[in-house]
Design a protein around this motif. Sequence first.
Motif, PDB file in Angstrom:
ATOM      1  N   GLY A  20      81.290  86.742   8.914  1.00  0.00           N
ATOM      2  CA  GLY A  20      81.305  85.341   9.314  1.00  0.00           C
ATOM      3  C   GLY A  20      81.031  85.090  10.788  1.00  0.00           C
ATOM      4  O   GLY A  20      81.067  83.950  11.219  1.00  0.00           O
ATOM      5  N   CYS A  21      80.774  86.131  11.558  1.00  0.00           N
ATOM      6  CA  CYS A  21      80.483  85.939  12.989  1.00  0.00           C
ATOM      7  C   CYS A  21      79.024  85.539  13.197  1.00  0.00           C
ATOM      8  O   CYS A  21      78.155  85.959  12.448  1.00  0.00           O
ATOM      9  CB  CYS A  21      80.715  87.227  13.765  1.00  0.00           C
ATOM     10  N   ARG A  22      78.782  84.771  14.236  1.00  0.00           N
ATOM     11  CA  ARG A  22      77.416  84.558  14.702  1.00  0.00           C
ATOM     12  C   ARG A  22      77.010  85.819  15.469  1.00  0.00           C
ATOM     13  O   ARG A  22      77.858  86.586  15.923  1.00  0.00           O
ATOM     14  CB  ARG A  22      77.340  83.342  15.628  1.00  0.00           C
ATOM     15  N   VAL A  23      75.708  85.994  15.653  1.00  0.00           N
ATOM     16  CA  VAL A  23      75.190  87.219  16.265  1.00  0.00           C
ATOM     17  C   VAL A  23      75.793  87.441  17.653  1.00  0.00           C
ATOM     18  O   VAL A  23      76.280  88.534  17.951  1.00  0.00           O
ATOM     19  CB  VAL A  23      73.640  87.188  16.331  1.00  0.00           C
ATOM     20  N   GLU A  24      75.781  86.416  18.511  1.00  0.00           N
ATOM     21  CA  GLU A  24      76.280  86.574  19.884  1.00  0.00           C
ATOM     22  C   GLU A  24      77.748  86.997  19.874  1.00  0.00           C
ATOM     23  O   GLU A  24      78.172  87.862  20.624  1.00  0.00           O
ATOM     24  CB  GLU A  24      76.143  85.265  20.677  1.00  0.00           C
ATOM     25  N   GLU A  25      78.519  86.337  19.021  1.00  0.00           N
ATOM     26  CA  GLU A  25      79.949  86.622  18.908  1.00  0.00           C
ATOM     27  C   GLU A  25      80.160  88.052  18.391  1.00  0.00           C
ATOM     28  O   GLU A  25      81.020  88.792  18.885  1.00  0.00           O
ATOM     29  CB  GLU A  25      80.574  85.612  17.945  1.00  0.00           C
ATOM     30  N   HIS A  49      79.828  94.087   8.466  1.00  0.00           N
ATOM     31  CA  HIS A  49      79.139  92.840   8.795  1.00  0.00           C
ATOM     32  C   HIS A  49      78.788  92.049   7.544  1.00  0.00           C
ATOM     33  O   HIS A  49      78.319  90.929   7.635  1.00  0.00           O
ATOM     34  CB  HIS A  49      77.875  93.109   9.631  1.00  0.00           C
ATOM     35  N   LEU A  56      72.727  89.448  10.286  1.00  0.00           N
ATOM     36  CA  LEU A  56      73.709  89.997  11.214  1.00  0.00           C
ATOM     37  C   LEU A  56      73.553  91.514  11.317  1.00  0.00           C
ATOM     38  O   LEU A  56      73.529  92.070  12.411  1.00  0.00           O
ATOM     39  CB  LEU A  56      75.131  89.621  10.783  1.00  0.00           C
TER      40      LEU A  56
END
Length: 91
Positions: A20-25, A49, A56
């Motif tokens: 559930g993370c965005r790439v930057e995070e 991931h 991701l």
Amino acid sequence: GGAIRFKRPDNPESVLDLHGCRVEEAIDRFEKFLDQALVSGFASVRIMHGQGSGALGKALHKHFRNHPSLKNFRYAEPHEGGGGVTIVEFK
């Protein structure tokens, strides 16, 4: 759909869950996790991931490719969690 749950290892420091993370995070969290993992002396870690669109996992692999601390990385074998997990080995 029934989500597949993997048994967590006894030492959670060797697993990073980025579902559930965005790439930057995700990359930011990986870098913090990496520092701890290297200090702990782990030879390898599991990055969870998820499969989803695969974006991701691809972004993380691109980040890993030029990483000075990493020796090797690969998608997990089916019994290790398959394409939703990357195994990272340190130098």
